[in-house]
Design a protein around this motif. Structure first.
Motif, PDB file in Angstrom:
ATOM      1  N   LEU A  77       0.870  -1.167   0.000  1.00  0.00           N
ATOM      2  CA  LEU A  77       0.000   0.000   0.000  1.00  0.00           C
ATOM      3  C   LEU A  77       0.910   1.221   0.000  1.00  0.00           C
ATOM      4  O   LEU A  77       1.747   1.376   0.891  1.00  0.00           O
ATOM      5  N   VAL A  78       0.744   2.069  -1.028  1.00  0.00           N
ATOM      6  CA  VAL A  78       1.594   3.246  -1.179  1.00  0.00           C
ATOM      7  C   VAL A  78       0.810   4.479  -0.747  1.00  0.00           C
ATOM      8  O   VAL A  78      -0.276   4.752  -1.268  1.00  0.00           O
ATOM      9  N   ARG A  79       1.363   5.217   0.195  1.00  0.00           N
ATOM     10  CA  ARG A  79       0.781   6.488   0.628  1.00  0.00           C
ATOM     11  C   ARG A  79       1.764   7.596   0.252  1.00  0.00           C
ATOM     12  O   ARG A  79       2.861   7.682   0.802  1.00  0.00           O
ATOM     13  N   TYR A  80       1.355   8.434  -0.702  1.00  0.00           N
ATOM     14  CA  TYR A  80       2.186   9.567  -1.111  1.00  0.00           C
ATOM     15  C   TYR A  80       1.388  10.828  -0.841  1.00  0.00           C
ATOM     16  O   TYR A  80       0.406  11.098  -1.537  1.00  0.00           O
ATOM     17  N   GLY A  81       1.791  11.586   0.193  1.00  0.00           N
ATOM     18  CA  GLY A  81       0.912  12.645   0.664  1.00  0.00           C
ATOM     19  C   GLY A  81      -0.377  11.998   1.144  1.00  0.00           C
ATOM     20  O   GLY A  81      -0.358  11.090   1.969  1.00  0.00           O
ATOM     21  N   VAL A  98      -3.390   7.424  -1.982  1.00  0.00           N
ATOM     22  CA  VAL A  98      -3.189   6.040  -1.550  1.00  0.00           C
ATOM     23  C   VAL A  98      -3.476   5.113  -2.727  1.00  0.00           C
ATOM     24  O   VAL A  98      -4.543   5.198  -3.349  1.00  0.00           O
ATOM     25  N   VAL A  99      -2.518   4.234  -3.023  1.00  0.00           N
ATOM     26  CA  VAL A  99      -2.661   3.267  -4.116  1.00  0.00           C
ATOM     27  C   VAL A  99      -2.285   1.885  -3.593  1.00  0.00           C
ATOM     28  O   VAL A  99      -1.234   1.710  -2.957  1.00  0.00           O
ATOM     29  N   LEU A 100      -3.151   0.906  -3.865  1.00  0.00           N
ATOM     30  CA  LEU A 100      -2.866  -0.487  -3.521  1.00  0.00           C
ATOM     31  C   LEU A 100      -2.296  -1.182  -4.757  1.00  0.00           C
ATOM     32  O   LEU A 100      -2.930  -1.199  -5.813  1.00  0.00           O
ATOM     33  N   ALA A 101      -1.081  -1.743  -4.630  1.00  0.00           N
ATOM     34  CA  ALA A 101      -0.409  -2.415  -5.744  1.00  0.00           C
ATOM     35  C   ALA A 101      -0.290  -3.900  -5.438  1.00  0.00           C
ATOM     36  O   ALA A 101       0.261  -4.283  -4.402  1.00  0.00           O
ATOM     37  N   PHE A 153      -4.494  -0.153 -14.177  1.00  0.00           N
ATOM     38  CA  PHE A 153      -4.555   1.027 -13.316  1.00  0.00           C
ATOM     39  C   PHE A 153      -6.035   1.347 -13.128  1.00  0.00           C
ATOM     40  O   PHE A 153      -6.716   1.752 -14.063  1.00  0.00           O
ATOM     41  N   GLU A 154      -6.546   1.118 -11.921  1.00  0.00           N
ATOM     42  CA  GLU A 154      -7.986   1.178 -11.666  1.00  0.00           C
ATOM     43  C   GLU A 154      -8.333   2.401 -10.824  1.00  0.00           C
ATOM     44  O   GLU A 154      -7.959   2.491  -9.649  1.00  0.00           O
ATOM     45  N   GLU A 155      -9.025   3.332 -11.448  1.00  0.00           N
ATOM     46  CA  GLU A 155      -9.502   4.519 -10.726  1.00  0.00           C
ATOM     47  C   GLU A 155     -10.821   4.203 -10.028  1.00  0.00           C
ATOM     48  O   GLU A 155     -11.628   3.413 -10.528  1.00  0.00           O
ATOM     49  N   ARG A 156     -11.052   4.834  -8.908  1.00  0.00           N
ATOM     50  CA  ARG A 156     -12.312   4.701  -8.190  1.00  0.00           C
ATOM     51  C   ARG A 156     -12.838   6.098  -7.867  1.00  0.00           C
ATOM     52  O   ARG A 156     -12.091   6.960  -7.386  1.00  0.00           O
ATOM     53  N   LEU A 157     -14.136   6.310  -8.139  1.00  0.00           N
ATOM     54  CA  LEU A 157     -14.717   7.624  -7.880  1.00  0.00           C
ATOM     55  C   LEU A 157     -14.630   7.991  -6.407  1.00  0.00           C
ATOM     56  O   LEU A 157     -14.443   9.161  -6.052  1.00  0.00           O
ATOM     57  N   THR A 206      -4.839  -0.146  -7.708  1.00  0.00           N
ATOM     58  CA  THR A 206      -6.134   0.439  -7.360  1.00  0.00           C
ATOM     59  C   THR A 206      -5.924   1.755  -6.620  1.00  0.00           C
ATOM     60  O   THR A 206      -5.323   1.781  -5.541  1.00  0.00           O
ATOM     61  N   VAL A 207      -6.436   2.828  -7.218  1.00  0.00           N
ATOM     62  CA  VAL A 207      -6.343   4.151  -6.592  1.00  0.00           C
ATOM     63  C   VAL A 207      -7.453   4.258  -5.555  1.00  0.00           C
ATOM     64  O   VAL A 207      -8.639   4.234  -5.888  1.00  0.00           O
ATOM     65  N   MET A 208      -7.080   4.416  -4.290  1.00  0.00           N
ATOM     66  CA  MET A 208      -8.050   4.414  -3.205  1.00  0.00           C
ATOM     67  C   MET A 208      -8.279   5.796  -2.606  1.00  0.00           C
ATOM     68  O   MET A 208      -9.289   6.030  -1.932  1.00  0.00           O
TER      69      MET A 208
END
Length: 344
Positions: free
Chosen positions: A33-37, A40-43, A64-68, A117-119
């Motif tokens: 799980l990447v937290r940049y600022g 948050v993206v789950l890889a 690369f999955e965007e979520r609203l 997954t962009v969370m």
């Protein structure tokens, strides 16, 4: 409960980069799980246990999955579900694919799926960059054979200054949109658009990105040393080198002669009897090996064309290295459309 949970911290372009592992998606080959600022993206990286039959390429899928909900939005009206990937998501998948694909073993044919997954989205911290870094970490700590790690950055030019990972406000004013991914030793991929940037400035921007990425690679390698898995052994799908040597000795000059034309149709017609000659010569020694023979012939053609480029500085169609092929463009080809054109 989460005895394997680990957290690793780094500062990237003045913003915190936090990597978490061992809590989510623990059944995948590699996950983080990447937290940049506040982005948050789950890889997740997963691979099949055996190679796929009948293919001559690496079956790699990058999603690369965007979520609203990541931007605080909820699908409304009659559409209550997430839609198809946006153009931006497709382009992000392609950029990441281009960055990681060359570093897989050339003879690997196992299915590999990379789900990003962009969370949560922080406009100042690009989810595309977080996903690229996450994909590299997930593959690096996994047991999937891969010759990484890599990392990526955005580069902009704001008020004449080169800026690494510009904020949303800075990107609005930037005269350069550059994405660079690199390993510790060399640049792997470049994606760029600019408003008349000179060559020296572009080079400086690329090198600044590479120099900024180098310590980030060291950070990823430190994670691998602590929690990385041994890479699994796989069934090699490389060509039969003895067969390749025999084919090369038999028809190398014939293939050179067949390729030496600027007309692809003539080239294909010339190659047909060469293929027939090879099949006939090797039929007894290598029965039921048509697919492998085709693969060896493809490798031979590739080798010949590469030697022409390196030794004689000419392309397969006879063009010099600094010569482009003829181009043509036409417009207004269709009578009732809003506009039409053809470019060849």
């Amino acid at each position: 409960m989460f005895e394997n949970f680990k957290k690793f911290s780094y500062e990237l372009a003045g913003r915190p980069l936090v990597i978490e592992t061992g809590k989510i998606a623990q059944l995948s080959n590699g996950s983080c799980l990447v937290r940049y600022g506040e982005t948050v993206v789950l890889a997740n990286a997963s691979a099949s246990a055996s190679p796929r039959d009948g293919i001559d390429f690496l079956p790699l899928s990058v999603d690369f999955e965007e979520r609203l909900y990541a931007a605080g939005k909820i699908p409304g009206s009659w559409n209550r579900r997430e839609g198809r990937p946006s153009d931006k998501a497709i382009l992000a998948s392609r950029v990441i694919d281009r960055s990681i694909r060359p570093l897989f073993p050339k003879d690997l044919r196992n299915d590999i799926v990379l789900s990003l997954t962009v969370m949560s989205v922080d406009p100042d911290c690009s989810p595309e960059i977080a996903a690229m870094i996450g994909s590299s970490i997930a593959l690096t700590i996994s047991d999937i054979p891969w010759n990484g790690p890599i990392a990526g950055l955005f580069v902009g030019i704001v008020d004449g200054e080169i800026v690494i990972n510009p904020t949303a406000e800075q990107r609005e004013k930037s005269t350069l949109e550059l994405t660079v991914s690199s390993s510790k030793n060399k640049v792997v991929m470049i994606e760029a658009g600019a408003n008349e940037i000179d060559d020296d400035t572009m080079f400086d921007a690329i090198m600044l990105a590479h120099n900024t990425i180098t310590p980030l690679i060291n950070f990823i390698e430190s994670i691998q040393k602590e929690i990385g898995k041994p890479k699994f052994a796989y069934d090699s799908c490389d060509i039969d080198h003895d067969m390749f040597d025999k084919i090369s000795a038999l028809v190398s000059e014939d293939v050179k002669s067949a390729l030496n034309t600027d007309d692809k149709r003539i080239r294909d017609d010339r190659l047909k009897p060469v293929y027939d000659k090879v099949f006939e010569a090797l039929e007894e020694e290598y029965p039921n090996s048509k697919a492998m023979i085709n693969e060896c012939m493809y490798k031979l053609q590739k080798q010949i064309v590469r030697r022409w480029l390196l030794d004689e500085q000419r392309r397969v169609d006879g063009r010099r290295m600094d010569e482009i092929r003829p181009l043509a463009a036409e417009v207004t080809l269709l009578p009732r459309t809003h506009g039409s054109g053809m470019f060849t």
